[in-house]
Design an enzyme around this catalytic site. Structure first.
Site, mmCIF file in Angstrom:
data_model
loop_
_atom_site.group_PDB
_atom_site.id
_atom_site.type_symbol
_atom_site.label_atom_id
_atom_site.label_comp_id
_atom_site.label_asym_id
_atom_site.label_seq_id
_atom_site.Cartn_x
_atom_site.Cartn_y
_atom_site.Cartn_z
ATOM 1 N N ASP A 133 35.879 -20.698 -23.193
ATOM 2 C CA ASP A 133 36.512 -19.598 -23.927
ATOM 3 C C ASP A 133 37.647 -18.912 -23.187
ATOM 4 O O ASP A 133 37.999 -17.787 -23.496
ATOM 5 C CB ASP A 133 35.453 -18.550 -24.273
ATOM 6 N N GLU A 155 30.890 -26.826 -24.875
ATOM 7 C CA GLU A 155 30.288 -25.504 -25.006
ATOM 8 C C GLU A 155 30.839 -24.808 -26.254
ATOM 9 O O GLU A 155 31.272 -23.657 -26.241
ATOM 10 C CB GLU A 155 30.512 -24.640 -23.761
ATOM 11 N N GLU A 169 37.640 -13.493 -24.972
ATOM 12 C CA GLU A 169 36.931 -14.770 -25.021
ATOM 13 C C GLU A 169 36.396 -15.122 -26.412
ATOM 14 O O GLU A 169 36.420 -16.283 -26.824
ATOM 15 C CB GLU A 169 35.785 -14.780 -24.001
ATOM 16 N N HIS A 247 32.552 -8.597 -13.468
ATOM 17 C CA HIS A 247 34.008 -8.717 -13.405
ATOM 18 C C HIS A 247 34.672 -8.800 -14.768
ATOM 19 O O HIS A 247 35.887 -8.971 -14.853
ATOM 20 C CB HIS A 247 34.384 -9.978 -12.619
ATOM 21 N N ARG A 249 36.515 -8.302 -18.323
ATOM 22 C CA ARG A 249 37.626 -7.442 -18.719
ATOM 23 C C ARG A 249 37.156 -6.230 -19.509
ATOM 24 O O ARG A 249 37.666 -5.125 -19.345
ATOM 25 C CB ARG A 249 38.640 -8.253 -19.526
ATOM 26 N N HIS A 279 34.838 -9.909 -7.217
ATOM 27 C CA HIS A 279 36.044 -10.538 -7.758
ATOM 28 C C HIS A 279 37.272 -9.837 -7.183
ATOM 29 O O HIS A 279 37.283 -8.623 -6.994
ATOM 30 C CB HIS A 279 36.028 -10.422 -9.284
#
Length: 414
Positions: A133, A155, A169, A247, A249, A279
């Site tokens: 994604d 996936e 995503e 991490h 967004r 990260h």
């Protein structure tokens, strides 16, 4: 799992005519020597994509199927990507090296589309394979679609139903599904999601998740000493190890701040040690260092290479994460997972009881973690090894299905 289906019977998966037209434009002898439909291009750019596609690349290269696996990396995650490539001994055939500091998803997408076009136009690619994604996934699928090249989506079918969570995503997954020819769904639930969007059933293959192939391979190699264990000189064996990753967004800003507040409260306990590979994104790094730096039982460490992180997961008492991949991997290692997200596109482990959603609410993160630390019954219930995401043979199933598709596509072209 039986994923073998015939592409000759019934209706074709919708992009097949595009593939036929593309091959027809090649010179006439190419249709008979079959070269144009033998090259499979894997397009990826992040560490999670590499973890989940490198086992497929290795399987395809070793399968004797006559297919040639080419690898194109966008380097959306440069250092972390390279660590995984080295682990699986996969050398890219094309390295776009796209990332620049502060690059936005729009800029990444535009640069990837521009860089992929000449590769897809000039390398006689018969199929493009993308995973998951990411922005690289979306760009790879779009670039192949523009060239009338069939797309295989590994996936496929994961959904939250909310385009804002995870962002971007969820949108990347939905759009990639519209562009794909073959849909490799990790679970039956993912297959049902695709069917609900009117994806043809004969184009969907339930294979299990290739991330399980990867984690079982590395965990077994660590157990047998074929891969050396990381040196964990700073781990205190008398304390319960909590491994953290966060991490995403959608957690930037307030979410990361609340996660750090919860971790600081947990760090006040004498019976725990927290290890957090942080990260490097400044939206994560700066608030984490500000909220958790300097605490004696919190280790803020550099991101780990993949074998070292699997080794760390093996040693963990429990995991706190917003990662999709860890939700899949940890149940294979018998580790409870608390997911610091409001919703998940991977509901199977939640339903199985090995994963629990806690969001970014401080009280909920602390409360559910304390429950696992103090209740042997609750810990035992969540730590039983039960993985709904596969048996470690997904890469083999995907390779066999791609090989069959390419053979039958060639048959239609002759």
């Amino acid at each position: 799992m039986n994923v073998v289906k015939s592409f000759r019977s019934g209706h074709s998966c919708h992009p097949a005519p595009r593939a036929t037209a593309s091959a027809t434009r090649a010179n006439s002898t190419a249709l008979h020597c079959t070269f144009p439909v033998k090259r499979i291009l894997f397009i990826f750019g992040t560490r999670p994509e590499a973890i989940k596609l490198c086992p497929v690349v290795r399987w395809l290269r070793d399968s004797g199927s006559g297919l040639q696996a080419l690898v194109c990396v966008t380097a959306q995650h440069r250092a972390m990507l390279d660590q995984v490539l080295e682990c699986f001994d996969v050398q890219p055939d094309f390295d776009l090296d796209l990332m620049t500091p502060g690059q936005t998803p729009s800029q990444t997408t535009a640069r990837a589309l521009t860089a992929l076009e000449p590769i897809l136009a000039g390398e006689n690619i018969g199929m493009a394979v993308v995973q998951g994604d990411t922005t690289s996934t979306l760009a790879g699928a779009m670039a192949a679609f523009y060239r009338h090249i069939p797309v295989a989506h590994v996936e496929a079918g994961l959904r939250t139903g909310n385009l804002m969570q995870p962002f971007p995503e969820e949108m990347n997954r939905v759009v990639t599904a519209r562009l794909a020819t073959l849909h490799f769904a990790p679970t039956e639930s993912a297959r049902l999601n695709l069917l609900a969007e009117h994806t043809p059933d004969h184009c969907i293959f339930v294979t299990g998740n290739t991330g399980i192939d990867a984690v079982l391979h590395v965990a077994g190699a660590l157990e047998e000493g074929r891969i050396p264990s990381h040196r964990w000189d700073n781990l205190d064996g008398s304390r319960k190890l909590i491994v953290v990753t966060a991490h995403r967004r959608e957690s930037f800003g307030g979410g990361i701040g609340r996660i750090c507040e919860a971790l600081a409260e947990l760090a006040g306990r004498d019976d725990v040690q927290i290890v957090y590979p942080v990260h490097r994104n400044p939206n994560v790094l700066h608030p984490v260092e500000e909220g958790l730096g300097g605490r004696s039982n919190v280790a803020l460490i550099e991101p780990l290479d993949y074998p070292s992180f699997v080794d760390l997961m093996r040693r963990a008492y429990l995991l706190l994460t917003d990662s999709g991949g860890i939700q899949e991997e940890a149940p294979s290692l018998g580790k409870p997972v608390l997911v610091m997200r409001e919703c998940t596109e991977r509901p199977e482990a939640v339903e199985a009881g090995t994963v629990k959603l806690v969001g970014t609410d401080v009280g909920k993160i602390v409360g559910e973690t304390v429950r696992l630390l103090e209740s042997p019954e609750e810990y035992e219930r969540m730590s039983r090894i039960h993985n709904p995401y596969g048996d470690g043979r997904a890469s083999q199933r995907i390779t066999e299905t791609i090989a069959q598709f390419m053979r039958e596509l060639e048959f239609r072209l002759l």
